[in-house]
Design a protein around this motif. Sequence first.
Motif, PDB file in Angstrom:
ATOM      1  N   ARG A  22       0.844  -1.190   0.000  1.00 28.02           N
ATOM      2  CA  ARG A  22       0.000   0.000   0.000  1.00 28.02           C
ATOM      3  C   ARG A  22       0.880   1.241   0.000  1.00 28.02           C
ATOM      4  O   ARG A  22       1.769   1.393   0.838  1.00 28.02           O
ATOM      5  CB  ARG A  22      -0.920  -0.003   1.218  1.00 28.02           C
ATOM      6  N   ILE A  23       0.631   2.146  -0.937  1.00 30.75           N
ATOM      7  CA  ILE A  23       1.371   3.394  -1.065  1.00 30.75           C
ATOM      8  C   ILE A  23       0.430   4.562  -0.798  1.00 30.75           C
ATOM      9  O   ILE A  23      -0.672   4.612  -1.342  1.00 30.75           O
ATOM     10  CB  ILE A  23       1.979   3.558  -2.478  1.00 30.75           C
ATOM     11  N   LEU A  24       0.862   5.490   0.045  1.00 35.76           N
ATOM     12  CA  LEU A  24       0.124   6.730   0.265  1.00 35.76           C
ATOM     13  C   LEU A  24       0.796   7.834  -0.539  1.00 35.76           C
ATOM     14  O   LEU A  24       1.974   8.118  -0.347  1.00 35.76           O
ATOM     15  CB  LEU A  24       0.105   7.085   1.752  1.00 35.76           C
ATOM     16  N   VAL A  25       0.046   8.437  -1.452  1.00 42.54           N
ATOM     17  CA  VAL A  25       0.548   9.538  -2.271  1.00 42.54           C
ATOM     18  C   VAL A  25      -0.039  10.831  -1.719  1.00 42.54           C
ATOM     19  O   VAL A  25      -1.263  10.999  -1.662  1.00 42.54           O
ATOM     20  CB  VAL A  25       0.163   9.366  -3.751  1.00 42.54           C
ATOM     21  N   VAL A  26       0.834  11.745  -1.295  1.00 40.22           N
ATOM     22  CA  VAL A  26       0.403  13.019  -0.724  1.00 40.22           C
ATOM     23  C   VAL A  26       0.868  14.134  -1.657  1.00 40.22           C
ATOM     24  O   VAL A  26       2.058  14.436  -1.728  1.00 40.22           O
ATOM     25  CB  VAL A  26       0.990  13.225   0.686  1.00 40.22           C
ATOM     26  N   GLU A  27      -0.065  14.707  -2.380  1.00 34.39           N
ATOM     27  CA  GLU A  27       0.253  15.699  -3.411  1.00 34.39           C
ATOM     28  C   GLU A  27      -0.979  16.580  -3.619  1.00 34.39           C
ATOM     29  O   GLU A  27      -2.081  16.066  -3.844  1.00 34.39           O
ATOM     30  CB  GLU A  27       0.640  14.987  -4.711  1.00 34.39           C
ATOM     31  N   ASP A  28      -0.798  17.908  -3.528  1.00 34.37           N
ATOM     32  CA  ASP A  28      -1.952  18.804  -3.636  1.00 34.37           C
ATOM     33  C   ASP A  28      -2.316  19.134  -5.084  1.00 34.37           C
ATOM     34  O   ASP A  28      -3.424  19.619  -5.339  1.00 34.37           O
ATOM     35  CB  ASP A  28      -1.718  20.085  -2.835  1.00 34.37           C
ATOM     36  N   GLU A  29      -1.420  18.893  -6.021  1.00 32.27           N
ATOM     37  CA  GLU A  29      -1.758  19.100  -7.441  1.00 32.27           C
ATOM     38  C   GLU A  29      -2.431  17.826  -7.949  1.00 32.27           C
ATOM     39  O   GLU A  29      -1.786  16.793  -8.116  1.00 32.27           O
ATOM     40  CB  GLU A  29      -0.497  19.417  -8.242  1.00 32.27           C
ATOM     41  N   LEU A  30      -3.734  17.925  -8.189  1.00 30.77           N
ATOM     42  CA  LEU A  30      -4.534  16.729  -8.453  1.00 30.77           C
ATOM     43  C   LEU A  30      -4.076  15.988  -9.701  1.00 30.77           C
ATOM     44  O   LEU A  30      -4.088  14.750  -9.727  1.00 30.77           O
ATOM     45  CB  LEU A  30      -6.010  17.109  -8.578  1.00 30.77           C
ATOM     46  N   THR A  31      -3.674  16.717 -10.730  1.00 31.78           N
ATOM     47  CA  THR A  31      -3.228  16.054 -11.958  1.00 31.78           C
ATOM     48  C   THR A  31      -1.995  15.196 -11.701  1.00 31.78           C
ATOM     49  O   THR A  31      -1.903  14.052 -12.167  1.00 31.78           O
ATOM     50  CB  THR A  31      -2.915  17.101 -13.053  1.00 31.78           C
TER      51      THR A  31
END
Length: 231
Positions: free
Chosen positions: A7-16
């Motif tokens: 399981r990987i958590l991706v934390v990024e505010d740019e949705l694209t």
Amino acid sequence: MREGQRRILVVEDELTIAESIAARLRAEGFEVELAHDGPSAVAKAEQVVPDLIVLDLMLPGFDGLEVCRQVQAHRPVPVLMLTARDDETDLLVGLAVGADDYMTKPFSIRELAARVHALLRRVDRSVDHFGKRPGSTIVLGDLEIDPVERRVQRAGEPAHLTPTEFELLAHLAGRPRAVVPRERLLSEIWGWTDPAATRTVDSHIKALRRKLGADLIRTVHGVGYALEVPK
């Protein structure tokens, strides 16, 4: 989630960007969870217990450095940090609070996926290798390294190391005073062969010196590093 699936958590505010990363990682066989700001990232990490976090440095709420601090305070988890600024101070601070690796935007999604695989392999290799050596604490002067519990202390003071920092220190401690070329460290610890990426090694060495003392690792300019046996 399938048995054995990471399981990987991706934390990024740019949705694209977040969706592009998630799509590639899902295609690689990972389960992916998303968060788009600092507070939700910390909450999501506690909820889903990821095997690895891809973490943007600049986030709403609070930044990736604070996310890393809070997450690592609960449990060690590999972190690949993303930054739009090629600023060494930011990168060193990120390493100091618990990031294992970093990439500077813009980056290749394929390269990011390769970094994720390499980081997880590094953690797995460490568990497999050290799990076969119970009680094999490494003592070098006032430095103690417990490979099984992955604990490090110097002069009786514990140091919190990231998985990659621990691997790097243990690697150097396995051959004290011997000079190990930066390219060899990059290949054996990170699994990369790109000579241009040796700055990653330099940044992790600086983080180790900050946590364990500047005298512990000697620089041999133009070659690499050696662990000095502390008194």
